[in-house]
Enzyme design. Structure first.
Site, PDB file in Angstrom:
ATOM      1  N   GLU A 275      49.787  24.981 -26.393  1.00 21.00           N
ATOM      2  CA  GLU A 275      49.224  26.316 -26.649  1.00 21.00           C
ATOM      3  C   GLU A 275      49.045  26.546 -28.152  1.00 21.00           C
ATOM      4  O   GLU A 275      48.089  27.204 -28.568  1.00 21.00           O
ATOM      5  CB  GLU A 275      50.117  27.390 -26.033  1.00 21.00           C
ATOM      6  CG  GLU A 275      50.107  27.379 -24.514  1.00 21.00           C
ATOM      7  CD  GLU A 275      48.703  27.530 -23.929  1.00 21.00           C
ATOM      8  OE1 GLU A 275      47.980  28.449 -24.340  1.00 21.00           O
ATOM      9  OE2 GLU A 275      48.324  26.709 -23.070  1.00 21.00           O
ATOM     10  N   TRP A 278      45.787  24.970 -28.795  1.00 26.02           N
ATOM     11  CA  TRP A 278      44.604  25.777 -28.465  1.00 26.02           C
ATOM     12  C   TRP A 278      44.245  26.692 -29.632  1.00 26.02           C
ATOM     13  O   TRP A 278      43.064  26.922 -29.912  1.00 26.02           O
ATOM     14  CB  TRP A 278      44.871  26.606 -27.206  1.00 26.02           C
ATOM     15  CG  TRP A 278      44.538  25.900 -25.932  1.00 26.02           C
ATOM     16  CD1 TRP A 278      45.405  25.353 -25.051  1.00 26.02           C
ATOM     17  CD2 TRP A 278      43.221  25.666 -25.398  1.00 26.02           C
ATOM     18  NE1 TRP A 278      44.720  24.783 -23.999  1.00 26.02           N
ATOM     19  CE2 TRP A 278      43.379  24.969 -24.176  1.00 26.02           C
ATOM     20  CE3 TRP A 278      41.925  25.978 -25.822  1.00 26.02           C
ATOM     21  CZ2 TRP A 278      42.293  24.586 -23.382  1.00 26.02           C
ATOM     22  CZ3 TRP A 278      40.848  25.593 -25.033  1.00 26.02           C
ATOM     23  CH2 TRP A 278      41.029  24.913 -23.836  1.00 26.02           C
ATOM     24  N   TRP A 306      22.010  40.202 -19.367  1.00 26.02           N
ATOM     25  CA  TRP A 306      23.140  41.121 -19.346  1.00 26.02           C
ATOM     26  C   TRP A 306      22.674  42.527 -18.950  1.00 26.02           C
ATOM     27  O   TRP A 306      21.505  42.884 -19.096  1.00 26.02           O
ATOM     28  CB  TRP A 306      23.816  41.166 -20.707  1.00 26.02           C
ATOM     29  CG  TRP A 306      24.350  39.848 -21.178  1.00 26.02           C
ATOM     30  CD1 TRP A 306      23.874  39.087 -22.193  1.00 26.02           C
ATOM     31  CD2 TRP A 306      25.476  39.134 -20.645  1.00 26.02           C
ATOM     32  NE1 TRP A 306      24.611  37.936 -22.335  1.00 26.02           N
ATOM     33  CE2 TRP A 306      25.609  37.943 -21.401  1.00 26.02           C
ATOM     34  CE3 TRP A 306      26.376  39.380 -19.608  1.00 26.02           C
ATOM     35  CZ2 TRP A 306      26.604  37.012 -21.154  1.00 26.02           C
ATOM     36  CZ3 TRP A 306      27.371  38.454 -19.363  1.00 26.02           C
ATOM     37  CH2 TRP A 306      27.480  37.283 -20.135  1.00 26.02           C
ATOM     38  N   ASN A 341      48.319  36.600 -21.364  1.00 27.56           N
ATOM     39  CA  ASN A 341      47.169  35.713 -21.469  1.00 27.56           C
ATOM     40  C   ASN A 341      46.450  35.520 -20.133  1.00 27.56           C
ATOM     41  O   ASN A 341      45.216  35.493 -20.080  1.00 27.56           O
ATOM     42  CB  ASN A 341      47.598  34.350 -22.021  1.00 27.56           C
ATOM     43  CG  ASN A 341      46.398  33.443 -22.265  1.00 27.56           C
ATOM     44  OD1 ASN A 341      45.548  33.745 -23.088  1.00 27.56           O
ATOM     45  ND2 ASN A 341      46.324  32.339 -21.537  1.00 27.56           N
ATOM     46  N   TRP A 359      29.829  39.447 -23.213  1.00 19.65           N
ATOM     47  CA  TRP A 359      31.172  39.103 -23.678  1.00 19.65           C
ATOM     48  C   TRP A 359      31.467  39.682 -25.055  1.00 19.65           C
ATOM     49  O   TRP A 359      32.622  39.978 -25.376  1.00 19.65           O
ATOM     50  CB  TRP A 359      31.366  37.582 -23.681  1.00 19.65           C
ATOM     51  CG  TRP A 359      30.379  36.813 -24.529  1.00 19.65           C
ATOM     52  CD1 TRP A 359      29.185  36.299 -24.123  1.00 19.65           C
ATOM     53  CD2 TRP A 359      30.510  36.473 -25.922  1.00 19.65           C
ATOM     54  NE1 TRP A 359      28.557  35.655 -25.166  1.00 19.65           N
ATOM     55  CE2 TRP A 359      29.347  35.748 -26.287  1.00 19.65           C
ATOM     56  CE3 TRP A 359      31.482  36.707 -26.880  1.00 19.65           C
ATOM     57  CZ2 TRP A 359      29.144  35.269 -27.584  1.00 19.65           C
ATOM     58  CZ3 TRP A 359      31.293  36.222 -28.171  1.00 19.65           C
ATOM     59  CH2 TRP A 359      30.128  35.515 -28.508  1.00 19.65           C
ATOM     60  N   TRP A 382      36.776  34.432 -25.488  1.00 20.69           N
ATOM     61  CA  TRP A 382      35.745  35.161 -24.752  1.00 20.69           C
ATOM     62  C   TRP A 382      34.594  34.236 -24.358  1.00 20.69           C
ATOM     63  O   TRP A 382      34.068  34.311 -23.244  1.00 20.69           O
ATOM     64  CB  TRP A 382      35.246  36.356 -25.569  1.00 20.69           C
ATOM     65  CG  TRP A 382      36.143  37.541 -25.374  1.00 20.69           C
ATOM     66  CD1 TRP A 382      37.204  37.913 -26.151  1.00 20.69           C
ATOM     67  CD2 TRP A 382      36.089  38.484 -24.301  1.00 20.69           C
ATOM     68  NE1 TRP A 382      37.809  39.021 -25.626  1.00 20.69           N
ATOM     69  CE2 TRP A 382      37.141  39.411 -24.498  1.00 20.69           C
ATOM     70  CE3 TRP A 382      35.254  38.652 -23.205  1.00 20.69           C
ATOM     71  CZ2 TRP A 382      37.379  40.473 -23.623  1.00 20.69           C
ATOM     72  CZ3 TRP A 382      35.483  39.717 -22.330  1.00 20.69           C
ATOM     73  CH2 TRP A 382      36.526  40.605 -22.541  1.00 20.69           C
TER      74      TRP A 382
END
Length: 476
Positions: A275, A278, A306, A341, A359, A382
Protein backbone atom coordinates in the site's frame (compact mmCIF):
# COMPACT_ATOMS: atom_id res chain seq x y z
CA UNK A 1 32.55 36.99 12.01
CA UNK A 2 29.16 35.27 12.07
CA UNK A 3 28.58 32.75 9.29
CA UNK A 4 25.83 33.53 6.80
CA UNK A 5 22.72 31.45 7.62
CA UNK A 6 20.98 28.68 5.75
CA UNK A 7 17.29 29.04 4.96
CA UNK A 8 15.52 25.73 5.57
CA UNK A 9 12.31 25.87 3.58
CA UNK A 10 9.67 23.53 5.03
CA UNK A 11 6.80 22.31 2.84
CA UNK A 12 5.23 18.85 3.06
CA UNK A 13 7.98 17.64 5.39
CA UNK A 14 6.71 18.89 8.74
CA UNK A 15 8.94 16.76 10.94
CA UNK A 16 12.38 16.74 12.54
CA UNK A 17 13.10 13.00 12.31
CA UNK A 18 14.56 11.58 9.09
CA UNK A 19 14.32 14.93 7.34
CA UNK A 20 17.09 15.01 4.72
CA UNK A 21 17.06 18.78 4.14
CA UNK A 22 17.19 19.46 7.88
CA UNK A 23 19.97 16.93 8.43
CA UNK A 24 22.05 18.45 5.62
CA UNK A 25 21.40 22.01 6.81
CA UNK A 26 22.54 21.23 10.35
CA UNK A 27 25.59 19.39 9.01
CA UNK A 28 26.55 22.46 6.97
CA UNK A 29 27.39 24.19 10.24
CA UNK A 30 25.70 27.51 9.53
CA UNK A 31 22.97 29.17 11.60
CA UNK A 32 19.57 27.90 10.56
CA UNK A 33 16.45 29.87 9.65
CA UNK A 34 13.49 27.51 9.25
CA UNK A 35 10.66 28.99 7.20
CA UNK A 36 7.26 27.84 5.98
CA UNK A 37 5.68 29.70 3.07
CA UNK A 38 1.92 29.62 2.53
CA UNK A 39 1.71 29.92 -1.23
CA UNK A 40 -1.88 29.67 -2.47
CA UNK A 41 -1.30 31.27 -5.85
CA UNK A 42 1.08 28.82 -7.52
CA UNK A 43 -1.21 25.82 -7.02
CA UNK A 44 -4.10 27.40 -8.93
CA UNK A 45 -7.32 25.41 -8.53
CA UNK A 46 -5.39 22.78 -6.60
CA UNK A 47 -4.71 25.15 -3.70
CA UNK A 48 -5.02 23.39 -0.35
CA UNK A 49 -8.60 22.38 0.44
CA UNK A 50 -10.57 23.23 3.56
CA UNK A 51 -10.00 20.07 5.60
CA UNK A 52 -6.30 19.97 4.72
CA UNK A 53 -5.92 23.62 5.74
CA UNK A 54 -7.26 22.70 9.18
CA UNK A 55 -4.64 19.94 9.40
CA UNK A 56 -1.88 22.24 8.19
CA UNK A 57 -2.63 24.76 10.95
CA UNK A 58 -2.21 22.18 13.70
CA UNK A 59 0.76 20.51 12.06
CA UNK A 60 2.59 23.83 11.90
CA UNK A 61 1.77 24.41 15.56
CA UNK A 62 3.27 21.04 16.44
CA UNK A 63 6.38 21.66 14.33
CA UNK A 64 6.98 25.09 15.88
CA UNK A 65 6.62 23.61 19.36
CA UNK A 66 9.09 20.82 18.57
CA UNK A 67 11.57 23.36 17.22
CA UNK A 68 11.18 25.46 20.34
CA UNK A 69 12.31 22.58 22.55
CA UNK A 70 15.53 22.45 20.50
CA UNK A 71 16.29 26.15 20.62
CA UNK A 72 14.83 26.99 17.22
CA UNK A 73 11.79 28.80 15.86
CA UNK A 74 9.73 28.67 12.68
CA UNK A 75 9.26 31.75 10.51
CA UNK A 76 5.92 31.96 8.73
CA UNK A 77 5.54 33.99 5.55
CA UNK A 78 2.69 34.16 3.03
CA UNK A 79 2.85 34.88 -0.68
CA UNK A 80 4.34 33.51 -3.90
CA UNK A 81 7.23 31.33 -2.76
CA UNK A 82 9.59 32.62 -5.44
CA UNK A 83 9.15 36.16 -4.12
CA UNK A 84 9.15 35.25 -0.42
CA UNK A 85 12.31 33.14 -0.61
CA UNK A 86 14.08 35.84 -2.63
CA UNK A 87 13.17 38.51 -0.07
CA UNK A 88 14.30 36.33 2.83
CA UNK A 89 17.65 35.75 1.17
CA UNK A 90 18.09 39.52 0.85
CA UNK A 91 16.92 40.22 4.43
CA UNK A 92 19.11 37.60 6.06
CA UNK A 93 22.11 37.40 3.77
CA UNK A 94 21.55 33.65 3.54
CA UNK A 95 24.31 31.70 1.83
CA UNK A 96 22.14 28.68 1.09
CA UNK A 97 18.55 27.52 0.78
CA UNK A 98 17.75 23.85 1.44
CA UNK A 99 14.39 22.16 0.95
CA UNK A 100 12.73 18.82 0.38
CA UNK A 101 11.11 18.26 -2.96
CA UNK A 102 7.43 18.30 -3.83
CA UNK A 103 6.17 16.53 -6.93
CA UNK A 104 3.06 18.35 -8.11
CA UNK A 105 3.61 19.71 -11.65
CA UNK A 106 3.21 23.33 -10.57
CA UNK A 107 5.62 22.79 -7.66
CA UNK A 108 8.36 21.20 -9.77
CA UNK A 109 8.20 24.07 -12.29
CA UNK A 110 8.30 26.68 -9.56
CA UNK A 111 11.13 24.97 -7.68
CA UNK A 112 13.26 24.82 -10.83
CA UNK A 113 12.77 28.55 -11.31
CA UNK A 114 13.66 29.27 -7.68
CA UNK A 115 16.78 27.11 -7.86
CA UNK A 116 17.92 28.87 -11.04
CA UNK A 117 17.30 32.30 -9.48
CA UNK A 118 19.25 31.41 -6.34
CA UNK A 119 22.18 30.18 -8.37
CA UNK A 120 22.21 33.45 -10.32
CA UNK A 121 22.45 35.24 -6.97
CA UNK A 122 25.37 33.05 -5.95
CA UNK A 123 23.28 31.30 -3.27
CA UNK A 124 23.65 27.58 -2.78
CA UNK A 125 20.37 25.78 -3.55
CA UNK A 126 19.90 22.11 -2.65
CA UNK A 127 16.82 19.94 -2.68
CA UNK A 128 16.27 16.47 -1.23
CA UNK A 129 13.78 13.61 -1.23
CA UNK A 130 11.90 13.19 2.03
CA UNK A 131 8.45 12.28 0.69
CA UNK A 132 8.99 9.11 -1.34
CA UNK A 133 10.82 5.81 -1.10
CA UNK A 134 12.34 6.42 -4.54
CA UNK A 135 12.27 9.37 -6.89
CA UNK A 136 9.41 9.04 -9.41
CA UNK A 137 11.84 9.11 -12.32
CA UNK A 138 14.12 6.50 -10.76
CA UNK A 139 11.89 3.48 -11.47
CA UNK A 140 11.80 2.69 -15.19
CA UNK A 141 10.65 -0.14 -17.41
CA UNK A 142 13.23 -2.12 -19.35
CA UNK A 143 12.67 0.21 -22.30
CA UNK A 144 13.29 3.27 -20.14
CA UNK A 145 9.68 4.46 -19.91
CA UNK A 146 7.19 4.85 -17.07
CA UNK A 147 5.23 1.98 -15.60
CA UNK A 148 1.47 1.93 -16.16
CA UNK A 149 0.79 -1.35 -14.37
CA UNK A 150 1.22 -1.62 -10.62
CA UNK A 151 2.54 -5.16 -10.13
CA UNK A 152 5.77 -4.78 -12.16
CA UNK A 153 6.21 -1.30 -10.67
CA UNK A 154 5.91 -2.80 -7.18
CA UNK A 155 8.54 -5.43 -7.96
CA UNK A 156 10.92 -2.81 -9.35
CA UNK A 157 10.32 -0.48 -6.43
CA UNK A 158 10.94 -3.16 -3.85
CA UNK A 159 14.24 -4.03 -5.46
CA UNK A 160 15.29 -0.36 -5.48
CA UNK A 161 14.28 0.71 -1.97
CA UNK A 162 17.14 1.24 0.45
CA UNK A 163 16.27 0.29 4.02
CA UNK A 164 18.69 2.59 5.84
CA UNK A 165 17.94 3.43 9.46
CA UNK A 166 16.06 6.74 9.67
CA UNK A 167 18.13 9.65 10.93
CA UNK A 168 17.26 11.01 14.38
CA UNK A 169 16.18 14.62 14.95
CA UNK A 170 18.92 17.10 15.81
CA UNK A 171 19.42 17.74 19.52
CA UNK A 172 19.79 21.47 18.96
CA UNK A 173 18.92 23.82 16.09
CA UNK A 174 21.67 26.40 15.51
CA UNK A 175 20.06 29.80 15.17
CA UNK A 176 21.37 33.21 14.10
CA UNK A 177 21.62 36.09 16.54
CA UNK A 178 18.66 37.71 14.83
CA UNK A 179 15.72 35.92 13.27
CA UNK A 180 13.56 37.55 10.60
CA UNK A 181 10.00 38.45 11.51
CA UNK A 182 7.09 36.31 10.40
CA UNK A 183 3.32 36.08 10.39
CA UNK A 184 1.20 34.85 13.25
CA UNK A 185 -0.30 31.48 12.37
CA UNK A 186 -3.74 32.57 13.56
CA UNK A 187 -3.72 35.41 11.02
CA UNK A 188 -3.67 32.88 8.17
CA UNK A 189 -7.20 31.77 9.13
CA UNK A 190 -6.57 28.16 8.16
CA UNK A 191 -9.09 26.90 10.70
CA UNK A 192 -12.82 27.47 10.15
CA UNK A 193 -14.86 30.12 11.89
CA UNK A 194 -18.53 30.98 11.57
CA UNK A 195 -19.44 28.18 11.40
CA UNK A 196 -16.73 26.03 12.92
CA UNK A 197 -17.26 22.75 11.08
CA UNK A 198 -14.09 21.12 12.39
CA UNK A 199 -15.45 19.52 15.58
CA UNK A 200 -15.46 16.09 14.00
CA UNK A 201 -11.91 16.57 12.74
CA UNK A 202 -10.70 17.53 16.20
CA UNK A 203 -12.38 14.45 17.68
CA UNK A 204 -10.87 12.12 15.08
CA UNK A 205 -7.32 13.40 14.61
CA UNK A 206 -4.25 14.79 16.32
CA UNK A 207 -1.86 16.27 13.73
CA UNK A 208 1.88 16.48 14.28
CA UNK A 209 5.01 14.35 14.20
CA UNK A 210 4.62 12.86 17.66
CA UNK A 211 1.05 11.80 16.93
CA UNK A 212 2.19 10.26 13.64
CA UNK A 213 4.89 8.21 15.36
CA UNK A 214 2.43 7.01 17.99
CA UNK A 215 -0.08 6.01 15.32
CA UNK A 216 2.62 4.10 13.40
CA UNK A 217 3.73 2.30 16.55
CA UNK A 218 0.18 1.37 17.49
CA UNK A 219 -0.57 0.04 14.03
CA UNK A 220 2.63 -2.01 13.83
CA UNK A 221 2.10 -3.41 17.33
CA UNK A 222 -1.21 -5.07 16.48
CA UNK A 223 -3.30 -4.20 13.44
CA UNK A 224 -0.65 -4.77 10.77
CA UNK A 225 -0.67 -8.53 11.30
CA UNK A 226 -4.37 -8.71 10.40
CA UNK A 227 -4.13 -5.95 7.81
CA UNK A 228 -4.43 -8.14 4.71
CA UNK A 229 -7.50 -9.92 6.12
CA UNK A 230 -9.35 -6.97 7.65
CA UNK A 231 -8.33 -3.90 5.68
CA UNK A 232 -11.49 -4.01 3.52
CA UNK A 233 -13.87 -4.05 6.51
CA UNK A 234 -14.76 -0.42 7.28
CA UNK A 235 -16.20 -1.19 10.73
CA UNK A 236 -12.87 -2.68 11.87
CA UNK A 237 -9.99 -0.51 13.15
CA UNK A 238 -7.69 -2.38 10.77
CA UNK A 239 -6.13 0.32 8.61
CA UNK A 240 -3.15 2.45 9.53
CA UNK A 241 -4.84 5.86 9.09
CA UNK A 242 -1.35 7.21 8.38
CA UNK A 243 -2.30 8.90 5.10
CA UNK A 244 -2.60 12.50 6.38
CA UNK A 245 0.61 12.15 8.37
CA UNK A 246 2.39 10.91 5.25
CA UNK A 247 0.90 13.64 3.07
CA UNK A 248 2.09 16.45 5.34
CA UNK A 249 5.42 14.76 5.95
CA UNK A 250 4.94 14.37 9.69
CA UNK A 251 6.05 10.84 8.96
CA UNK A 252 8.26 9.77 6.07
CA UNK A 253 7.59 6.61 4.05
CA UNK A 254 11.11 5.41 4.73
CA UNK A 255 10.33 5.53 8.45
CA UNK A 256 7.18 3.45 7.96
CA UNK A 257 8.94 1.02 5.63
CA UNK A 258 11.92 0.53 7.94
CA UNK A 259 9.75 0.16 11.04
CA UNK A 260 7.53 -2.47 9.42
CA UNK A 261 10.48 -4.55 8.24
CA UNK A 262 12.46 -4.26 11.46
CA UNK A 263 9.58 -5.06 13.80
CA UNK A 264 8.13 -8.17 12.13
CA UNK A 265 9.31 -11.31 10.39
CA UNK A 266 9.76 -11.18 6.60
CA UNK A 267 6.49 -11.40 4.73
CA UNK A 268 4.23 -10.46 7.65
CA UNK A 269 3.89 -6.84 6.55
CA UNK A 270 3.96 -7.25 2.76
CA UNK A 271 0.41 -6.02 2.24
CA UNK A 272 1.08 -2.84 4.18
CA UNK A 273 4.31 -2.27 2.24
CA UNK A 274 2.43 -2.74 -1.03
CA UNK A 275 0.00 0.00 0.00
CA UNK A 276 2.95 2.32 0.54
CA UNK A 277 3.97 1.28 -2.97
CA UNK A 278 0.57 2.33 -4.38
CA UNK A 279 1.31 5.79 -3.01
CA UNK A 280 4.65 5.70 -4.83
CA UNK A 281 2.93 4.51 -8.01
CA UNK A 282 0.55 7.48 -7.91
CA UNK A 283 3.48 9.91 -7.70
CA UNK A 284 5.27 8.02 -10.47
CA UNK A 285 2.20 8.53 -12.68
CA UNK A 286 1.82 12.20 -11.79
CA UNK A 287 5.46 12.87 -12.61
CA UNK A 288 5.23 11.24 -16.03
CA UNK A 289 1.68 12.38 -16.80
CA UNK A 290 1.29 15.85 -15.24
CA UNK A 291 -2.26 16.27 -16.62
CA UNK A 292 -3.42 13.32 -14.50
CA UNK A 293 -5.53 15.45 -12.10
CA UNK A 294 -7.52 17.05 -14.91
CA UNK A 295 -7.56 14.77 -17.96
CA UNK A 296 -8.07 11.03 -18.42
CA UNK A 297 -4.89 9.08 -18.96
CA UNK A 298 -6.71 7.06 -21.61
CA UNK A 299 -7.55 9.81 -24.14
CA UNK A 300 -10.62 8.06 -25.53
CA UNK A 301 -12.42 8.84 -22.26
CA UNK A 302 -12.26 12.55 -23.09
CA UNK A 303 -15.38 11.95 -25.21
CA UNK A 304 -17.34 10.03 -22.58
CA UNK A 305 -21.02 11.13 -22.45
CA UNK A 306 -21.11 12.32 -18.85
CA UNK A 307 -24.35 13.67 -17.37
CA UNK A 308 -24.80 17.15 -15.88
CA UNK A 309 -26.69 16.28 -12.70
CA UNK A 310 -26.22 18.90 -9.95
CA UNK A 311 -29.02 17.40 -7.85
CA UNK A 312 -27.44 13.95 -7.98
CA UNK A 313 -24.03 15.40 -7.14
CA UNK A 314 -25.48 17.25 -4.18
CA UNK A 315 -27.26 14.16 -2.87
CA UNK A 316 -24.01 12.22 -3.19
CA UNK A 317 -22.02 14.92 -1.39
CA UNK A 318 -24.54 15.03 1.45
CA UNK A 319 -24.80 11.26 1.87
CA UNK A 320 -28.45 11.23 0.82
CA UNK A 321 -28.38 8.79 -2.10
CA UNK A 322 -30.59 6.15 -0.48
CA UNK A 323 -27.77 3.58 -0.64
CA UNK A 324 -26.60 3.12 2.96
CA UNK A 325 -22.94 2.14 2.38
CA UNK A 326 -22.52 5.10 0.01
CA UNK A 327 -24.18 7.51 2.41
CA UNK A 328 -22.20 6.20 5.37
CA UNK A 329 -18.92 6.84 3.59
CA UNK A 330 -19.78 10.37 2.57
CA UNK A 331 -21.02 11.24 6.05
CA UNK A 332 -17.84 9.81 7.57
CA UNK A 333 -15.89 12.02 5.17
CA UNK A 334 -17.88 15.14 6.04
CA UNK A 335 -17.53 14.60 9.77
CA UNK A 336 -13.97 13.32 10.07
CA UNK A 337 -12.18 14.42 6.88
CA UNK A 338 -11.39 10.80 6.02
CA UNK A 339 -13.05 7.77 4.48
CA UNK A 340 -12.17 4.09 4.60
CA UNK A 341 -10.40 3.03 1.40
CA UNK A 342 -12.85 0.28 0.40
CA UNK A 343 -15.71 2.74 0.86
CA UNK A 344 -13.85 5.33 -1.22
CA UNK A 345 -13.99 2.88 -4.12
CA UNK A 346 -17.69 2.19 -3.56
CA UNK A 347 -18.73 5.86 -3.42
CA UNK A 348 -16.54 6.69 -6.42
CA UNK A 349 -18.08 3.90 -8.47
CA UNK A 350 -21.55 5.11 -7.55
CA UNK A 351 -20.85 8.70 -8.62
CA UNK A 352 -19.17 7.73 -11.87
CA UNK A 353 -21.20 4.74 -12.99
CA UNK A 354 -24.58 4.95 -11.28
CA UNK A 355 -24.92 8.70 -11.72
CA UNK A 356 -22.63 9.17 -14.77
CA UNK A 357 -21.14 12.25 -13.14
CA UNK A 358 -17.54 12.98 -14.22
CA UNK A 359 -14.82 11.62 -11.98
CA UNK A 360 -13.34 15.12 -11.76
CA UNK A 361 -16.38 16.24 -9.72
CA UNK A 362 -15.68 13.56 -7.12
CA UNK A 363 -11.99 14.31 -7.18
CA UNK A 364 -12.71 17.98 -6.44
CA UNK A 365 -15.04 17.09 -3.55
CA UNK A 366 -12.46 14.80 -2.01
CA UNK A 367 -9.81 17.48 -2.49
CA UNK A 368 -11.75 19.93 -0.33
CA UNK A 369 -12.99 17.51 2.33
CA UNK A 370 -10.13 15.03 2.90
CA UNK A 371 -7.48 15.77 5.51
CA UNK A 372 -5.19 13.51 3.45
CA UNK A 373 -5.99 15.19 0.11
CA UNK A 374 -2.98 14.42 -2.06
CA UNK A 375 -2.87 15.42 -5.72
CA UNK A 376 -1.19 12.25 -6.96
CA UNK A 377 -3.17 9.77 -4.85
CA UNK A 378 -6.50 11.50 -5.40
CA UNK A 379 -6.15 11.78 -9.17
CA UNK A 380 -4.77 8.27 -9.69
CA UNK A 381 -7.46 6.71 -7.50
CA UNK A 382 -10.37 8.45 -9.19
CA UNK A 383 -9.05 7.55 -12.62
CA UNK A 384 -8.56 3.96 -11.46
CA UNK A 385 -12.23 3.63 -10.50
CA UNK A 386 -13.35 5.42 -13.67
CA UNK A 387 -11.41 2.96 -15.83
CA UNK A 388 -9.52 5.72 -17.60
CA UNK A 389 -6.24 5.64 -15.66
CA UNK A 390 -3.23 3.37 -15.28
CA UNK A 391 -3.79 -0.27 -14.33
CA UNK A 392 -7.42 0.78 -13.88
CA UNK A 393 -10.44 -1.23 -12.96
CA UNK A 394 -12.33 -1.72 -16.23
CA UNK A 395 -15.25 0.64 -16.66
CA UNK A 396 -17.64 -2.27 -17.00
CA UNK A 397 -16.85 -3.34 -13.42
CA UNK A 398 -19.73 -1.56 -11.71
CA UNK A 399 -19.96 -2.00 -7.96
CA UNK A 400 -23.39 -2.94 -6.67
CA UNK A 401 -23.51 -0.79 -3.52
CA UNK A 402 -25.94 -3.07 -1.70
CA UNK A 403 -23.85 -6.19 -2.34
CA UNK A 404 -20.67 -4.33 -1.42
CA UNK A 405 -22.31 -3.41 1.88
CA UNK A 406 -23.35 -7.00 2.55
CA UNK A 407 -19.86 -8.28 1.72
CA UNK A 408 -17.75 -5.77 3.62
CA UNK A 409 -20.13 -4.59 6.36
CA UNK A 410 -22.13 -7.79 6.95
CA UNK A 411 -23.50 -6.82 10.36
CA UNK A 412 -24.15 -3.23 9.29
CA UNK A 413 -21.94 -1.81 12.05
CA UNK A 414 -20.36 0.79 9.79
CA UNK A 415 -23.73 1.92 8.40
CA UNK A 416 -25.27 2.06 11.88
CA UNK A 417 -22.49 4.37 13.04
CA UNK A 418 -22.70 6.87 10.20
CA UNK A 419 -26.36 6.55 9.17
CA UNK A 420 -27.94 6.33 12.63
CA UNK A 421 -31.50 6.64 11.30
CA UNK A 422 -31.07 3.08 10.02
CA UNK A 423 -29.50 1.74 13.22
CA UNK A 424 -32.52 -0.32 14.30
CA UNK A 425 -32.92 -2.19 11.03
CA UNK A 426 -31.88 -5.87 11.07
CA UNK A 427 -28.65 -6.74 9.30
CA UNK A 428 -30.56 -8.50 6.53
CA UNK A 429 -32.27 -5.22 5.58
CA UNK A 430 -29.80 -2.51 6.43
CA UNK A 431 -28.05 -2.40 3.05
CA UNK A 432 -31.32 -2.40 1.05
CA UNK A 433 -33.88 -0.57 3.20
CA UNK A 434 -36.20 -0.06 0.21
CA UNK A 435 -36.62 -3.84 0.10
CA UNK A 436 -37.17 -4.22 3.84
CA UNK A 437 -40.38 -5.69 5.18
CA UNK A 438 -42.88 -3.01 6.24
CA UNK A 439 -42.84 -4.51 9.74
CA UNK A 440 -39.05 -4.11 9.98
CA UNK A 441 -39.27 -0.51 8.81
CA UNK A 442 -42.03 0.21 11.31
CA UNK A 443 -40.11 -1.40 14.18
CA UNK A 444 -37.06 0.67 13.24
CA UNK A 445 -39.13 3.86 13.16
CA UNK A 446 -38.34 4.50 9.50
CA UNK A 447 -40.58 5.91 6.84
CA UNK A 448 -38.71 5.93 3.55
CA UNK A 449 -38.74 9.34 1.95
CA UNK A 450 -39.17 11.01 5.32
CA UNK A 451 -36.58 9.55 7.70
CA UNK A 452 -34.26 8.21 5.02
CA UNK A 453 -34.40 8.76 1.26
CA UNK A 454 -35.31 6.12 -1.24
CA UNK A 455 -32.66 5.33 -3.86
CA UNK A 456 -32.05 8.29 -6.15
CA UNK A 457 -31.41 5.85 -9.01
CA UNK A 458 -32.27 2.23 -9.64
CA UNK A 459 -28.90 0.48 -9.63
CA UNK A 460 -29.78 -2.12 -12.26
CA UNK A 461 -31.05 0.54 -14.68
CA UNK A 462 -28.09 2.80 -13.89
CA UNK A 463 -25.67 -0.03 -14.57
CA UNK A 464 -27.29 -0.68 -17.95
CA UNK A 465 -27.07 3.02 -18.78
CA UNK A 466 -23.38 3.15 -17.84
CA UNK A 467 -22.51 0.08 -19.89
CA UNK A 468 -24.40 1.45 -22.89
CA UNK A 469 -22.45 4.71 -22.63
CA UNK A 470 -19.19 2.79 -22.44
CA UNK A 471 -20.16 0.65 -25.41
CA UNK A 472 -20.96 3.75 -27.45
CA UNK A 473 -17.61 5.25 -26.50
CA UNK A 474 -15.74 2.19 -27.73
CA UNK A 475 -17.53 2.38 -31.10
CA UNK A 476 -16.50 6.01 -31.68
Amino acid sequence: MTAAPTLLWFRQDLRLTDNPALTAAVAAGRPLIPVFVLDDADAGHWATGGAARWWLHHSLEALAEAMGTRGGSLVLRRGPASEVIGRLVEETGAAAVFWNRRYEPWATRRDAEIKADLKRRGVEARSFNSALLCEPWQIETRTGGPYKVFTPFWKALRAAVETATPTPPPERLPTPARMPTGDALADWALTPRGPDWAGGLRAAWLPGENAALRRLDGFLDEAVLDYARKRDLPAEPATSRLSPHLHFGELGPRQAWHAALSRHEPGRTDKFLSELAWREFAHHLLHHFPDLPDRPLRPEFAGFPWVDDPQGLRAWQQGRTGYPIVDAGLRELWQTGWMHNRVRMIVASFLIKDLLIPWQAGEAWFWDTLVDADLANNAASWQWVAGCGADAAPFFRVFNPSLQGVKFDPDGAYVRRWVPELARLPAAAIHSPWAARPLDLADAGIRLGRDYPGPIVDHAAARDRALAAFKALRKD
